[in-house]
Design an enzyme around this catalytic site. Structure first.
Site, short mmCIF file in Angstrom:
data_model
loop_
_atom_site.label_atom_id
_atom_site.label_comp_id
_atom_site.label_asym_id
_atom_site.label_seq_id
_atom_site.Cartn_x
_atom_site.Cartn_y
_atom_site.Cartn_z
N ARG A 57 0.85 -1.19 0.00
CA ARG A 57 0.00 0.00 0.00
C ARG A 57 0.88 1.23 0.00
O ARG A 57 1.92 1.27 0.67
CB ARG A 57 -0.93 0.02 1.22
CG ARG A 57 -1.75 -1.24 1.36
CD ARG A 57 -2.96 -1.04 2.25
NE ARG A 57 -3.93 -0.19 1.61
CZ ARG A 57 -5.26 -0.34 1.71
NH1 ARG A 57 -5.74 -1.34 2.42
NH2 ARG A 57 -6.09 0.48 1.11
N ASP A 174 -16.79 -6.76 10.14
CA ASP A 174 -15.66 -7.65 9.94
C ASP A 174 -15.47 -8.65 11.08
O ASP A 174 -14.78 -9.66 10.89
CB ASP A 174 -14.37 -6.84 9.78
CG ASP A 174 -14.12 -6.40 8.35
OD1 ASP A 174 -14.92 -6.79 7.47
OD2 ASP A 174 -13.15 -5.67 8.10
#
Length: 311
Positions: A57, A174
């Protein structure tokens, strides 16, 4: 000191790192992929498994992209771009009012072990080597990255239930249906969960209704969230085909979908059904299901059909 170190799902209560014990009528475990509360619902440690992928990233100031003729359109055009190749893909898009360009670069994971981390540093030279031979735009973007994070992608199977057997602890987002990032739906599913849960519990008038309302929440959300979890994993295989017949067929399908979208944008009629298209976002039926969902409407329909039984 506010970190939860112990949960008693029967009372229910949570114990904080400070030693304080907090009691409530209901605990919602919305504590993410590294959930503490999930293990209490499952009844044992719920270890993730490595997918074989990881994600570099990086953020690049868009002022640097604007200085290059090949990169300038990435800033000027409001769109998300996916570059695909053997065993990996790259997603790029603008953030922070086009001040930064965000890159998520999926690659084969060579790290040992199964530790989930969003802050582990990556090796820039190894990152560049992963995409050697990819197109000019990718190479120019990589050249602008001074440092990167390397996020190991872990997966979990759908849970059989999101609710503890005592009916006073439930999971959300999540913590109960962690999503791989291949379809960008993790946050959306968590928001939908919260909307359904909040809507249903707005009708709660007695503690005796808590457990039945939790099971209503699960019944409304489980199938949709699990299907989205599965479709996210599917994109991993679609995006990472090695060069060959499957990759060529994927590219033909995606090009046809793109050309059809351009026709529609010009005001012409769509000429393709696109059902089962390799581009899941172009599959009209699948997109209608994914993006036409109204969480509040689903919760209200459930209440109108079943609410009188709880009064």
């Amino acid at each position: 000191d506010c970190r939860v170190v112990f949960v008693d799902p029967s009372k229910p209560s949570v114990t904080l790192a400070s030693g304080e014990v907090v009691f409530a009528d209901l605990i919602i475990g919305a504590d993410g992929v590294k959930s503490v509360t999930r293990e209490y619902v499952v009844g044992e440690p719920d270890e993730p498994r490595a997918t074989g992928d990881a994600a570099y990233r990086a953020l690049i100031p868009t002022e640097k992209l604007l200085q290059d003729d090949d990169l300038r359109p990435l800033v000027e055009n409001t769109e998300s771009i996916i570059w695909m190749g053997p065993k990996g893909h790259i997603v790029g898009y603008n953030i922070r009012a086009k001040k930064e360009y965000n890159l998520v670069m999926i690659h084969p994971d060579g790290a040992e072990g199964g530790v989930e981390s969003w802050t582990a540093g990556g090796n820039v030279e190894r990152m560049k080597e992963s995409y050697k031979g990819w197109n000019t735009v990718v190479q120019k973007l990589l050249a602008l990255i001074p440092s990167t994070l390397d996020w190991k992608l872990m997966d979990r199977d759908p849970l059989p239930s999101w609710i503890h057997k005592d009916g006073k602890l439930a999971l959300l987002g999540d913590s109960c249906h962690p999503m791989l990032p291949y379809r960008a739906q993790g946050s959306a599913m968590a928001i939908e969960d919260a909307a359904v849960l909040g809507n249903i519990f707005s009708h709660c008038s007695d503690r005796s209704q808590i457990a039945p309302l939790l099971y209503a929440y699960q019944s409304l959300r489980y199938e949709r969230a699990t299907a989205t979890q599965t479709s996210s994993s599917l994109n991993r295989h679609i995006f990472h085909h090695p060069d060959g017949p499957e990759q060529e067929e994927r590219d033909r399908e995606m090009r046809a979908a793109m050309e059809d979208a351009v026709r529609v944008a010009r005001g012409e009629q769509s000429t393709l059904a696109l059902a089962g298209n390799a581009n899941q976002w172009a599959d009209k039926k699948k997109s209608a299901i994914q993006f036409g969902y109204d969480a509040d409407e689903e919760a209200e329909k459930w209440w109108l059909m079943n609410g009188d039984k709880l009064m």
